[in-house]
Design an enzyme around this catalytic site. Structure first.
Site, PDB file in Angstrom:
ATOM      1  N   VAL A   1      78.263  34.732  19.937  1.00 35.12           N
ATOM      2  CA  VAL A   1      79.069  35.992  20.381  1.00 35.12           C
ATOM      3  C   VAL A   1      79.986  35.844  21.134  1.00 35.12           C
ATOM      4  O   VAL A   1      80.187  35.351  22.213  1.00 35.12           O
ATOM      5  CB  VAL A   1      77.862  36.835  21.060  1.00 35.12           C
ATOM      6  CG1 VAL A   1      78.550  38.406  21.640  1.00 35.12           C
ATOM      7  CG2 VAL A   1      76.595  37.251  20.196  1.00 35.12           C
ATOM      8  N   HIS A   2      81.320  36.377  20.633  1.00 36.02           N
ATOM      9  CA  HIS A   2      82.689  36.222  21.267  1.00 36.02           C
ATOM     10  C   HIS A   2      83.398  37.476  20.854  1.00 36.02           C
ATOM     11  O   HIS A   2      82.482  38.434  20.259  1.00 36.02           O
ATOM     12  CB  HIS A   2      83.505  35.120  20.496  1.00 36.02           C
ATOM     13  CG  HIS A   2      83.354  35.195  19.044  1.00 36.02           C
ATOM     14  ND1 HIS A   2      84.412  35.753  18.670  1.00 36.02           N
ATOM     15  CD2 HIS A   2      82.551  34.701  18.108  1.00 36.02           C
ATOM     16  CE1 HIS A   2      84.261  35.785  17.169  1.00 36.02           C
ATOM     17  NE2 HIS A   2      83.095  34.981  17.016  1.00 36.02           N
ATOM     18  N   GLY A   3      84.354  37.888  21.277  1.00 36.64           N
ATOM     19  CA  GLY A   3      85.204  39.025  21.262  1.00 36.64           C
ATOM     20  C   GLY A   3      84.840  39.762  19.590  1.00 36.64           C
ATOM     21  O   GLY A   3      84.717  40.939  19.666  1.00 36.64           O
TER      22      GLY A   3
END
Length: 164
Positions: A15-17
């Site tokens: 999970v990242h931007g």
């Protein structure tokens, strides 16, 4: 009643931007489920991913693959679940474990020693190829797609033909 799984994404960044906001919002997910054995035990990693999830307004959970397989059937109907895994092997473990995954998006698989370029963002080795094709052959809709709305490249023998 099967869990309400909107999409499963393979992304080695988890999970990242892009995942935490863009994909979550476009799917209408209210729960991001990170199914990864390492992340399930790494509090720092969880803290960073939780911050990203907060900005999308979705809840986030960190489960091992085994825990995901065991409890996914108990998900509430109101949970619109976006599962994020790190590798094709993780996704295959979930599918073979009975998690009702119908669609898998291959997002990001970084270059590493022994991996061959499939697309600009996806590199695979023989093990990845085996896992991806096993998923495709199990009836799961599986494709490479960077952002929502981008062209989808279905996982096929042809697409992975350069991977040895």
């Amino acid at each position: 009643m099967a869990a309400n799984i909107l999409l499963t994404r393979i992304d080695n960044r988890l999970v990242h931007g892009q995942v935490g906001v863009t994909w979550t919002k476009s799917l209408g997910a209210n729960l991001i489920l990170v199914a990864n054995d390492d992340a399930a035990g790494d509090e720092l990693q969880q803290k960073l991913m939780s911050t990203t999830a907060d900005s999308s307004g979705a809840g986030i959970r960190f489960f091992t693959l085994e825990k995901t397989i065991k409890i996914i059937s108990r998900a509430a109907d109101r949970q619109h679940i976006f599962i994020v895994v790190k590798t094709p092997a993780d996704a295959r473990t979930l599918v073979e474990g009975g998690v009702p995954i119908k669609e898998i998006n291959v997002g990001n698989m970084h270059f590493a020693q022994g991996k061959t370029e499939v697309t600009k963002k996806v590199y695979a080795d023989a093990k990845d190829k085996d896992d991806l094709l096993a998923l495709a052959n199990s009836g799961v809709k599986i494709y490479i797609q960077d952002y929502p709305g981008d062209k989808q490249y279905p996982i096929t023998d042809d697409l992975l033909s350069k991977v040895e």
